[in-house]
Each structure stands twice: as C-alpha cells, then as structure tokens.
Design a protein around this motif. Structure first.
Motif, mmCIF file in Angstrom:
data_model
loop_
_atom_site.group_PDB
_atom_site.id
_atom_site.type_symbol
_atom_site.label_atom_id
_atom_site.label_comp_id
_atom_site.label_asym_id
_atom_site.label_seq_id
_atom_site.Cartn_x
_atom_site.Cartn_y
_atom_site.Cartn_z
ATOM 1 N N LYS A 136 55.460 21.977 75.177
ATOM 2 C CA LYS A 136 56.416 23.090 75.105
ATOM 3 C C LYS A 136 56.083 24.179 76.109
ATOM 4 O O LYS A 136 56.939 24.869 76.620
ATOM 5 C CB LYS A 136 56.399 23.705 73.699
ATOM 6 N N ASN A 139 52.765 22.473 80.125
ATOM 7 C CA ASN A 139 51.499 22.044 80.698
ATOM 8 C C ASN A 139 51.360 20.534 80.799
ATOM 9 O O ASN A 139 50.549 20.044 81.551
ATOM 10 C CB ASN A 139 50.328 22.572 79.862
ATOM 11 N N LYS A 140 52.105 19.840 79.993
ATOM 12 C CA LYS A 140 51.935 18.392 79.984
ATOM 13 C C LYS A 140 53.280 17.698 79.914
ATOM 14 O O LYS A 140 54.270 18.279 79.492
ATOM 15 C CB LYS A 140 51.097 17.986 78.767
ATOM 16 N N THR A 141 53.254 16.444 80.300
ATOM 17 C CA THR A 141 54.463 15.638 80.126
ATOM 18 C C THR A 141 54.425 15.004 78.746
ATOM 19 O O THR A 141 53.391 14.983 78.075
ATOM 20 C CB THR A 141 54.541 14.510 81.176
ATOM 21 N N TYR A 211 67.234 27.340 77.487
ATOM 22 C CA TYR A 211 65.869 27.085 77.037
ATOM 23 C C TYR A 211 65.780 25.751 76.308
ATOM 24 O O TYR A 211 64.863 24.971 76.531
ATOM 25 C CB TYR A 211 65.400 28.211 76.107
ATOM 26 N N TRP A 214 65.693 23.000 78.623
ATOM 27 C CA TRP A 214 64.388 22.885 79.278
ATOM 28 C C TRP A 214 63.356 22.287 78.315
ATOM 29 O O TRP A 214 62.592 21.402 78.679
ATOM 30 C CB TRP A 214 63.915 24.264 79.747
ATOM 31 N N ASP B 549 61.204 31.962 73.010
ATOM 32 C CA ASP B 549 61.493 30.826 73.881
ATOM 33 C C ASP B 549 61.054 31.071 75.323
ATOM 34 O O ASP B 549 60.444 30.208 75.942
ATOM 35 C CB ASP B 549 63.008 30.516 73.849
ATOM 36 N N ASP B 553 56.985 30.432 74.824
ATOM 37 C CA ASP B 553 56.961 28.992 75.087
ATOM 38 C C ASP B 553 57.076 28.679 76.568
ATOM 39 O O ASP B 553 56.309 27.928 77.126
ATOM 40 C CB ASP B 553 58.114 28.308 74.341
ATOM 41 N N ARG B 554 58.076 29.270 77.184
ATOM 42 C CA ARG B 554 58.384 28.837 78.540
ATOM 43 C C ARG B 554 57.441 29.433 79.579
ATOM 44 O O ARG B 554 57.083 28.783 80.549
ATOM 45 C CB ARG B 554 59.829 29.198 78.872
ATOM 46 N N ARG B 557 53.092 32.515 77.183
ATOM 47 C CA ARG B 557 52.552 33.663 76.429
ATOM 48 C C ARG B 557 51.938 34.712 77.340
ATOM 49 O O ARG B 557 51.857 34.527 78.530
ATOM 50 C CB ARG B 557 51.547 33.201 75.373
ATOM 51 N N LYS B 626 57.442 15.087 90.366
ATOM 52 C CA LYS B 626 56.372 16.054 90.107
ATOM 53 C C LYS B 626 56.048 16.899 91.338
ATOM 54 O O LYS B 626 54.912 17.034 91.777
ATOM 55 C CB LYS B 626 55.117 15.338 89.606
ATOM 56 N N PRO B 678 47.891 28.114 82.679
ATOM 57 C CA PRO B 678 47.837 27.185 81.544
ATOM 58 C C PRO B 678 46.660 27.489 80.641
ATOM 59 O O PRO B 678 45.656 28.023 81.094
ATOM 60 C CB PRO B 678 47.663 25.809 82.196
ATOM 61 N N GLU B 679 46.816 27.131 79.380
ATOM 62 C CA GLU B 679 45.708 27.344 78.451
ATOM 63 C C GLU B 679 44.527 26.485 78.864
ATOM 64 O O GLU B 679 44.689 25.419 79.440
ATOM 65 C CB GLU B 679 46.144 26.960 77.037
ATOM 66 N N GLU B 683 43.178 18.464 79.872
ATOM 67 C CA GLU B 683 44.377 17.679 80.082
ATOM 68 C C GLU B 683 44.194 16.303 79.446
ATOM 69 O O GLU B 683 43.165 15.669 79.629
ATOM 70 C CB GLU B 683 44.616 17.489 81.580
ATOM 71 N N ASN B 687 49.188 13.256 84.360
ATOM 72 C CA ASN B 687 50.600 13.357 84.732
ATOM 73 C C ASN B 687 51.169 14.728 84.411
ATOM 74 O O ASN B 687 52.233 14.853 83.838
ATOM 75 C CB ASN B 687 51.418 12.290 83.999
ATOM 76 N N ALA B 688 50.445 15.743 84.725
ATOM 77 C CA ALA B 688 50.925 17.078 84.384
ATOM 78 C C ALA B 688 52.240 17.376 85.086
ATOM 79 O O ALA B 688 52.391 17.121 86.272
ATOM 80 C CB ALA B 688 49.883 18.105 84.795
ATOM 81 N N ALA B 689 53.166 17.897 84.320
ATOM 82 C CA ALA B 689 54.466 18.234 84.896
ATOM 83 C C ALA B 689 54.350 19.543 85.648
ATOM 84 O O ALA B 689 53.499 20.366 85.340
ATOM 85 C CB ALA B 689 55.489 18.391 83.776
ATOM 86 N N PRO B 690 55.214 19.746 86.623
ATOM 87 C CA PRO B 690 55.213 21.052 87.254
ATOM 88 C C PRO B 690 55.639 22.106 86.257
ATOM 89 O O PRO B 690 56.369 21.810 85.312
ATOM 90 C CB PRO B 690 56.254 20.898 88.364
ATOM 91 N N SER B 691 55.171 23.302 86.455
ATOM 92 C CA SER B 691 55.626 24.370 85.574
ATOM 93 C C SER B 691 57.138 24.429 85.666
ATOM 94 O O SER B 691 57.714 24.107 86.696
ATOM 95 C CB SER B 691 55.042 25.691 86.018
ATOM 96 N N PRO B 692 57.755 24.851 84.608
ATOM 97 C CA PRO B 692 59.212 24.831 84.592
ATOM 98 C C PRO B 692 59.793 25.649 85.734
ATOM 99 O O PRO B 692 59.436 26.797 85.916
ATOM 100 C CB PRO B 692 59.549 25.468 83.249
ATOM 101 N N TYR B 694 62.890 27.410 87.466
ATOM 102 C CA TYR B 694 64.268 27.856 87.338
ATOM 103 C C TYR B 694 64.396 29.200 88.028
ATOM 104 O O TYR B 694 63.410 29.886 88.240
ATOM 105 C CB TYR B 694 64.718 27.906 85.893
#
Lengths: 414, 718
Positions: A136, A139-141, A211, A214, B549, B553-554, B557, B626, B678-679, B683, B687-692, B694
């Motif tokens: 959420k 950080n991860k997929t 959101y 996303w 949100d 979350d996004r 924090r 990615k 990131p916290e 890991e 396969n870490a996703a890119p930060s969101p 937008y």
C-alpha cells in the motif's frame, strides 16, 4: 424441471448512476451532489429487466395493472396485455406469485472468449497484513497473493458484546486483512478456498477515486467513477443559474465488463406460449442512461460435497446481499427454518443501507442488508446431508425478498 | 497499576460511528457537537467503569485529581462553576481493568442511558410543546433515540494475559453486526406515507412524520412551529426574526436535533446533564455571561465557514480607523435581522485575531456580524435578513467595498471565499508499539506510557490552534481537527508537527520506559482549502481522503497533503514529505508574501510553466518495466531555462538573475513530488515497484490559489 434459469447481461452505452437514497436538492449546497452506488440494488436491475420484458410485449409505460388494451398480434393472445404482464411479471413489488423471479445481480467479465460471473471475495479470507501494508505504501509489488482463512474457534476465551466467545480471527501472529469490495471469478474463488497462490491480476476491484485505482494498481479494474455537472435551465430566462446546477458521480464500466442478473422462469405459471424476451435496450438507473441487453449462458454452480454431520461446522458465503432479521444473528440461534443449523457467528463487513422506492407506500424506504461476501458459521446438530441439487447457488437462498435475488449463498465445509 | 489489577479482567470498549457521525454536520457547531458528544459518552463509560471498581489503563490519567479524569469531570456537584473541557479529547475507545464480576452489558446500558437523558432534555425544552399535537413525532423520536438504533457499542472482556488481547477489537471488527432496525417497523397511522429523510443524519426519518410530496403543508407547519418555539425560548420573541438554529430548509431527525440543539440548553441543564460546563480554560472563572438559566456562551454559536473565510479581511478593516464611518454606514444600511445581532453579540468571539485587538464600537459591531454579511452572493440570496430589500443591501455592500478598495487596493476589496480544514493524525504509533520485542509481555504498560506522552500534546493543542486564529473541533489521543483562515493554516500545521515530534525527544530524556524510548513521534496532516459554501460532510471526507490515502498510504506517512475544494469539486492536490528541509508553510507563504510586495506570479505564467515544463517532473507510471525517472530538482540546465523563461515573461534584466534563479528553485519544490523514504524494513523481493508516479504539479495551482485568496495585509501580524 419446471423452472428454467436465464442470465441477462446489461452493457451500458454511457456512465450509470444509481441513487443511494440520500436527500437531493439542487438548491442546497449540501445536497446538490449524487454519488452512485455500485453494484446497484437487486430491485433496480430486476425492475429494468421487467420493463424490458414488458416493452417487448407492447407495454408503453404506466401501471400495467390498469392497461385494458387487448394485444391481438398473430391472433394468438386471448388475454389482455394487462393480465399477461400481471401473471408473468407480477404487480409492482408483489412478484412472489409471478412466473418470473430473479436471481442475484452479478458483475461479469469477458475472458478467453466468454463471459464469466464474478463473486465477492469471501470475508472470512484475508491476506498478510504487513505484506499488504508495505504494498500500500508503494514499497513492494504484489504479483501474487495467498489467502488464508480467518479461524473461528473457542480458543479466545473472551466475552464479546455480541454474545459470542468466538470471533473470526487470525492465528500465529500473521494478521490478516480481508479484501472487502473485491471480486473474483469462480475458478479463482475455488483457488482461494483451497489456499492456492493467486495472481493479483485475477482479482477485480472498482475504483471510486484516483487513490483507489492506484491502491489496486496490480489488480484488474472493473469500473471508475466519472464526475459530471448537470444543468436544469431556469424557467424564466432559459439559462443556467445558481441553484439549478447539480453534480453526478457516475460509474463507467471498463471494456469487457458488464452487469447481469439471473432470471428464473416458472413454466407452470406461464401457460400461454409467448416469446418472452426483453427488448434490446432500456434506460438503466437515474438520468436514463441506456444499456443494451443480451442473454448470456447460464452457469450451473455446483459447490461440491458439503458434509453435515453431528458436531461438524460448516459455513455459508453470501453471493448477493441478504435481508435477515437481526434477531437471528445472535450466536446459538436455530436456523432450521432456513434449512440450516445452529448459528455460531460470522465474518462480515458493515451492513449496507440502501434507499429504495416503495410502490406500496408510495414513498422512499431504506433497507439494511448484509453484504455479498459475508460468511456465516453454523454447527450441525444431526447427520443430514444437503440435497446435492440444492448446491446450485441460484437456488440456495435465505432471508427476505428471495424472489428479487436477495440472500443467495454457497455452502462450504470449514 | 495497583495490586488489585493483577486479579482482575481486562475490558476493551469502543463506541461509534465516528467518522460518519462527525461528518454529518451542516454548521461548525454541528461539527464540534458531534465530536464533543462522542467524547462525552466515552467519558461517561469510563466513569461508570471506575465507579464499579475498575481502573482505566488507556487513556492514561494521573489520578482522580486529574482535571480530565472522568470521575472528576462527571462529579455532578452543586457548584455552578463546574467547568470542563470545551472540545472532545477523550478517544472513542479505552481499556480498563475491571473486577471479575463486572457487568459489561450494564456498561452499555449506562451509555445509552446517558444519551437518552440528554435527548430527553432537548425534547422537553425545544420539541415537546410545538409537537404536542403530533403523536407520531414522539414515536419516531423514541425509536431513533432508543437503544440499538444509532450507537454502535462494542466491548470485550477477558483474561488480561490472553496472548491476543491487543487484537480483541480487531477480531471483533471482523464481524460488523450492527444492524439498526428499520423505521418501517413503526406503524404509521392509516393514510400516512413514509416521511422524508433527515437533511443532516443520513438514513433517518425527519421527526414531523410527514412526506413532503403528499403532506407538504403539514410538514412546513410543523417545522415553522418548532422554529417559532425556539425563537421564543432563546430570543424572547418570534416576530421579525430569522431562524438561525434550524434553517428554513432543514428537516431533522431526533439524533440530529440532539446534536444541533443541546448547545442551546440552559447552562444549569448542561452542567446537570453533561456533568460540566464546557469552557476554553476551565481552571479559571470565565468572563462574560455566567447566567445559569441562559444558554452557555461558549458552545452556543461557532464561527461560520463564511466568517472564517473572511476573518483576515474583517480584521484589516476593524483596525483601520479611516473606515469607521463606512463601517457604521454599512451596518446601518444592511439592517441585519435582530437574531443575528443577538447571536453574535452574546457569543464569545472565537477567532484570536478578532478577539484580542482593541477596537472601536463600530469595529466591534462589524466583527460580530454574521459571516454572510461579508459576501455579496449571500446577501443577494437573503441570508442575513428576512424583511429587508436585498437590492438596497447590495448597494450598501457595493459602497462599502468601494471604500475598502480605495483604502487597501483592488485585491482586498472583498473577502476571499475559502477557509481551511486541518486534519492531523500520528503515524504508526500503535504499529511501533506492536513491533517492539517486549510487546507481548508489556503491551498495556507501553500503551499507557504512550498515552501519557500524548496527553502532553493534547494539553497544548488548543493554545497552538488559537494562536494561529484557528477553531479546534477535537483533539484526542494522536489526532485532531481544526478550522483556520487559509493565511494561517500551514504555519499552524508546522507548529503542531514540531510540537508532536518534540514529544519523542522529551520523553526519551525523561526515561519513563525503555521499551518505548525508540518510538518515533511522527505525524501526517491534510489541509483542505474549501469554499465556504461546501458541505462539511464533503470537506471532512476530502480531509480524510487526503490524510489516510494520500499523505499516509500513498506518500509513505510523515507527509502533508493539500487540496483546493471548489464548489464543483477538487481543483488541485499536492503532497510532500514533511521530514525534509522543505517546509510547506515556508514554500507557499514566502512566495505569496514575495508576490504581495511585487506581483510576480501571473496566472498565465504559472500555467505556462506547468504546461511547458511539467512533464520533466512526472515520474514514470510504467510499473511493468519498473522504470523510475529521476526528478530534475537539481538539474542546472532546466533551472537555467526556466529562469530565462520567467525573466523574459516578467521583463526582468540580467541583474536579477540570481534572485530569480532562487525563486525558480522554490517553484521546483512545488512542482516535484516528494515521497517519504521507504520504511526501513527488509525487502521481501527484489521486484520493488517504482514509487507511485502521478502528476504533482498542482503545487503551482495551489500557490496561485493562495495568491488570489490572500487577505492578510503584509504589515499586519495576527
């Protein structure tokens, strides 16, 4: 078999708007906005289909109990259209004795050349909370998910306000998050039950905000919310003025997504032969946005063997919202009138309150119901096998207004 | 913890609904009343627990001498001066040790009993007389107020050493079984249709019992009687008065009426029923109206959103002696209904900048006008008077704003239409406690220690809010909600954040408990710049969306999210990490103040920059591949190009290059998206996703919005 079941799919040509029953007033800033609920109420879909049936028989609107015109096409019909419609479709909200009753409303997706029904992810299954939390935060997929069942036993030794010493809970310090408001196909549902790993793209969601889309970026979208402004022109100057604008947040379905309803046709109540097909398109929901109607393939949903022996526990999962007397939701209550046993407890999200229009009282009335996906636990008190025919989820039903498709469920062993 | 506690059971309690109950508000007073009542019911529950031999664990209290201790607060002594907190600060849930024979069902009944008692007072004073010929009204009232319909009370009692005790209420939430009975169970008299629904609390019938479609006349007559009765009760007469307590188009349910009308009960009734008189600083005798048979001054009227939006404009005018005659002429000409004058003049001015300055009589009269009197559109809709010619009022308004314009300039001729809602919540405090190695052994102690620390924060929130011209709606545990003028909200947020972060440091120094010494006290915030006509429910919903949100979350924090909510919906949204060097208050307010001295940011220029260079600041959304594009915050080439573009647009010469370049660097920070790091957990996969990714380019739009709506004069402090 005197009852045949069909499935009709509604494919909208524009956004859809289904009112939530909240007050609406164009001249009040606090009430100028309509937010569509989705999926819609059972009655909304059933009502649209009834209208489509009736239109195909020549009904032009109004109360069909009062139509005195005789349909004489092909010289076959001796009954008045009014009587015909009353026999087949019922009168207003009274459809218990009509030939046509309804099954659950389903979201449908087209995959591998055919359309398949979607089911709410059962509320008694969840995914690893910390893994989901990390996803959420971006950080991860989350390419795959494994669902685990929330346990339901007496090990807690805690007294709760709802009278139960048992609650659906996670064990072994792996906290589980249920995925409310997500859907899966029948095959994926079976994979969830058997604890198999599932690709996240096999899980469907509907987004009401940027959101949410996303958040569900690795899941498959079913719809998005679309905002529009409506204008009612002023009677005096024929222009838009303050107090005559309103805003609608409607639902736009993705490609290859449709909404469908099952229909049960009782041939014994349908003595005369007519071509009982709906017309090909009908206004659906508020603002009169059209949807085309197509008949789909009816799927028979046998859930497999469900054992009911003394001292065993089993559960049911709702596949459509259920209207159940809250008094029956006390642990220990006997549900034998529903063909079930002693109620133990449940895993479920908040109840839904839906506004609707009562043609009996001529006014709005709200109804509260338990959501699809809710799971109810039972303890069998005797060895009574379930009727295998009844394992068809189109026929298994409990609670009120079953003729409108409420209260459908599937049975499972724990 | 006492010895006695060792042999007792653990009780966990919660009451709701929280979010929907607070959001169901049409006025500032409703917003306050919702959170206050929830806090009061929770306090009542705690007092009952203590009375039955229990001991509250969280929230933490010193002892019964603690002024916030439920028992101290609810001691219904005969003193007229039994004061207590003005805003809700008790959370909706608590934990307590209770004797093994404790009856938690009786606790639930006690809470319902308190609620019914307050509702009955509202019925007796305001509804009974006008509804005396309507039997259905009382039936609906009893149904809606009665147990089981509205409040969702959950509890769990068990062994305090149970390994799952920290998750009991989480488990309980896996079964959401609150299902209020339908009002259709009420037998309506023959011929009656279902009544209309309440215009404030969703899903409940309004109490007249009439359908507006079929019995419009009776329905209107019923509500007119209620309004007339209120006018007589509260203002002594019904003639020539507008109805401020229940507006013309409002039809309310019993639950909404309790929320709306309990603040108008007599002070002595409030003290007897609630248990204390809500007061901003309750350790000293408040000044002003202390009549026990009058409504209690501090809760009776709250600043409207219009008033909040106009506050700095009003403040500037009040401090300008040259405008005194114009003020007097305006007030005399608009002939505001007496009820508005009564309302504002008898209430405490709650906005700091308008309260503390010495003012002339005219200025004081001006500062106590209803917020609607500052806006032409509200005057035109007849919002401030029932019997005056609106054209004449508008003419007077035009003359007055012309005088203001001549004095302060075109930008200050009329007030801005926006106020700000601030919503803050601590980040992962509970999660950090749970992750501690000793949590299983020591969870309750750790929660108690954290609660103790958070109490320090709560003690200061009201003062910090007030200092920044805000109105505190509630502050409990680690979250708060407050309203501010748009010119102050970011400073207030920063002040509150720095105080909250300081909690951890202070705590570590005191060495109360090693187990929680490493807890990081971080907080996230949402700021909604809302048009004053927007519905509170929508603004609250937007604030919750931004906070939970977007900021949490996004953005990971420790973030602050901003949005502009126009009447047509969200117009701009921006979020940034709050722990870095960039402070949003400095970024935005400094640029606004620069622009006040010398106009730099024409709308067209900001839009141009956004359109032409915005894509450089967009992260890739290509999750499949990615791909992450580095943000060009430090890119010298882009900086040079944008600086040149800016200088060319604003006709600046080369000597100003260095200053402009600095300015553009600030704009970079508004254009770039700054997620929280990131916290620090490992890991699970590579396969870490890119930060969101937008578009976060709305920072420039928010800057433009602030410039357009800024009404604080450059040389005017608070």
């Amino acid at each position: 078999m005197s009852i045949i079941t069909r499935n009709y799919r509604f494919d909208p040509v524009d956004i859809l708007v289904f009112r939530d029953g909240m007050p609406f007033n164009q001249n009040d800033h606090g009430q100028v906005r309509m937010h569509s609920i989705f999926p819609p109420n059972q009655e909304t879909m059933a009502g649209a289909l009834r209208a489509a049936y009736a239109r195909n028989q020549g009904w032009l609107g109004g109360n069909w109990a009062r139509i005195d015109r005789i349909k004489t096409a092909a010289g076959k019909d001796k009954k008045s259209l009014s009587q015909y419609l009353l026999d087949i479709l019922g009168n207003g909200q009274n459809i218990q004795n009509a030939a046509i009753t309804f099954g659950p409303v389903h979201l449908m997706v087209r995959a591998e050349g055919g359309w398949g029904k979607l089911y709410s992810v059962p509320h008694d299954f969840g995914i690893n909370e910390s893994k989901y939390s990390s996803y959420k935060q971006g950080n991860k997929t989350l390419d795959t998910i494994t669902f685990s069942r929330l346990d339901f036993d007496v090990s807690l030794k805690v007294e709760f306000d709802n009278g139960s010493e048992e609650q659906a809970h996670s064990k072994n310090e792996v906290y589980l998050t249920p995925l409310y408001n997500h859907w899966v196909t029948k095959n994926t549902l079976l994979s969830i039950f058997s604890g198999q790993e599932i690709e996240t793209k096999q899980i469907y969601y509907g987004a009401k905000s940027e959101y949410e889309s996303w958040l569900n970026r690795q899941f498959t979208p079913l719809w998005s919310e679309e905002s529009r402004t409506g204008i009612q022109r002023c009677h005096n100057n024929h222009t838009a003025v303050e107090g005559m604008l309103y805003q609608v947040n409607g639902i736009r379905l993705e490609n290859d997504v449709a909404i469908a309803i099952d229909v049960n046709l009782d041939l014994t109540k349908c003595a005369e032969t007519r071509d009982w097909e709906p017309c090909s398109s009908i206004p659906l929901g508020a603002e009169g946005h059209f949807a085309t109607i197509e008949e789909g393939n009816y799927e028979y949903n046998e859930s497999g063997t469900v054992v009911r022996n003394t001292n065993t526990q089993y559960c049911i999962t709702l596949t459509s919202p259920a209207i159940i007397n809250p008094a029956k939701m006390k642990p220990g209550t006997d549900w034998s009138d529903e063909g079930l046993d002693k109620f133990k407890g449940a895993a479920m999200n908040r109840s839904l309150t839906r506004g609707s229009w009562s043609s009996i009282t001529g006014s709005q009335q709200n109804e509260t119901m338990f959501p699809a996906g809710a799971t109810l636990y039972f303890a069998a008190s005797s060895n009574r096998p379930f009727d295998s025919v009844k394992l068809d989820e189109a026929l298994l039903a409990l609670g009120e207004k079953q003729e409108w498709g409420y209260g459908r469920y599937i049975l499972r062993n724990l | 913890m006492t010895e006695k506690a060792v042999t007792t059971k653990l009780l966990q309690f919660s009451i709701g609904p929280v979010q929907s109950w607070i959001s169901q508000a049409r006025r500032t007073q409703d917003l306050w009343a919702g959170s206050f009542l929830l806090s009061w019911l929770s306090t009542s529950a705690m007092a009952h627990v203590v009375e039955k031999g229990g001991e509250i664990i969280t929230p933490w209290y010193d002892d019964k001498e603690d002024p916030f201790h439920p028992v101290t607060l609810l001691t219904r002594n005969s003193k007229n001066t039994h004061y207590g907190p003005l805003t809700g600060r008790v959370p909706n849930h608590f934990k307590a040790y209770v004797p093994s024979d404790f009856d938690a069902h009786a606790l639930k009944n006690h809470v319902y009993g308190q609620w019914v008692m307050l509702a009955e007072k509202v019925w007796q004073y305001f509804i009974k007389e006008p509804a005396k010929n309507n039997a259905l009204c009382r039936k609906i009232w009893d149904f809606q107020i009665g147990p089981g319909l509205f409040w969702e009370i959950n509890w769990a009692v068990g062994d305090k050493d149970d390994q799952h005790q920290a998750r009991w209420m989480d488990f309980r939430k896996n079964w959401r079984d609150h299902m209020p009975p339908a009002e259709t169970e009420l037998d309506l008299p023959p011929g009656m249709r279902n009544p209309d629904y309440c215009t404030m609390v969703q899903g409940l019938w309004e109490i007249s019992g009439y359908s507006g479609i079929f019995r419009k006349e009776e329905q209107s007559d019923f509500w007119e009687k209620i309004r007339d009765h209120l006018k007589i009760q509260l203002h002594g007469s019904k003639t020539g008065l507008a109805s401020i307590e229940i507006r013309q188009d409002e039809r309310l349910s019993a639950v909404a009426l309790v929320k709306r009308l309990f603040p108008y009960l007599q002070a002595k009734v409030i003290r007897e029923t609630i248990g204390w008189l809500p007061c901003p600083s309750f350790d000293k005798t408040p000044e002003g109206n202390n009549q026990q048979d009058e409504p209690w001054q501090f809760i009776r009227y709250w600043p409207s959103t219009a008033y909040m939006a106009a506050s700095h404009w009003v403040n500037s005018i009040c401090h300008c002696d040259e405008l005194e005659n114009d003020i007097t002429a305006y007030i005399d000409a608009i002939k505001v209904d007496r009820v508005y004058q009564v309302a504002e003049n008898t209430s405490e001015i709650k906005i700091c900048c308008l309260r503390k300055s010495e003012k002339s009589t005219a200025a004081k009269r001006f500062a106590t006008l209803d917020g609607s009197a500052f806006f032409a559109s509200s005057i035109a809709s007849g919002a401030i008077a029932t019997s005056t010619n609106e054209k004449e009022q508008l003419k007077a308004y035009a003359n007055f704003t012309q005088a203001v314009k001549q004095k302060f300039g075109k930008a200050y001729a009329a007030p801005g239409s926006y106020y700000a809602m601030l919503y803050m919540d601590g980040d992962n405090i509970g999660k950090q406690i749970r992750q501690n190695d000793n949590y299983e052994l020591n969870s309750l102690k750790m929660e108690q220690e954290v609660s103790k620390i958070l109490n320090n924060f709560m003690d200061e929130v009201a003062d910090i809010t007030d200092k920044h011209n805000g109105i505190l709606i509630y502050a409990g545990a680690d979250d708060l909600m407050a309203l501010f003028p748009i010119e102050d909200v970011l400073n207030a947020a920063e002040d509150l954040r720095s105080r909250f972060e300081g909690l951890g440091k202070n705590f570590t120094a005191e060495k109360i408990d090693d187990d929680i010494a490493d807890i990081a006290f971080k907080i996230s915030a949402a700021v909604v710049f809302s048009h004053y006509k927007n519905h509170y429910g929508d603004v609250r919903k937007e604030a919750a969306y931004l906070l939970e949100d977007i900021a949490k979350d996004r953005n990971g924090r420790n973030s602050i999210a901003l949005s502009v909510l126009k009447p047509g919906g969200r117009a701009a949204q921006w979020v940034c990490y709050w722990g870095g060097e960039d402070r949003p208050d400095e970024l935005f307010y400094t640029l606004v103040e620069k622009n006040l001295k010398k106009p730099l940011f024409a709308s067209r220029l900001l839009y141009l920059l956004n359109e032409r260079y915005g894509d450089f600041f967009v992260k890739s959304q290509d999750i499949k591949n990615k791909v992450i594009l580095e943000l060009p915050v430090n890119d010298p080439e882009l900086l040079a190009i944008m600086t040149a573009e800016f200088m060319s647009y604003t006709d600046q010469d080369n000597s100003q290059y260095a200053d402009t370049s600095e300015l553009i660097k600030n704009l970079f920070h508004l254009m770039a998206h700054m997620p929280a790091p990131p916290e620090g957990e490992e890991e699970e996969s590579n396969n870490a996703a890119p930060s969101p990714g937008y578009r976060m380019l709305d920072g420039l739009y928010i800057l433009r919005f602030l410039i357009e709506n800024w009404r604080k004069l450059p040389d005017r402090g608070n």
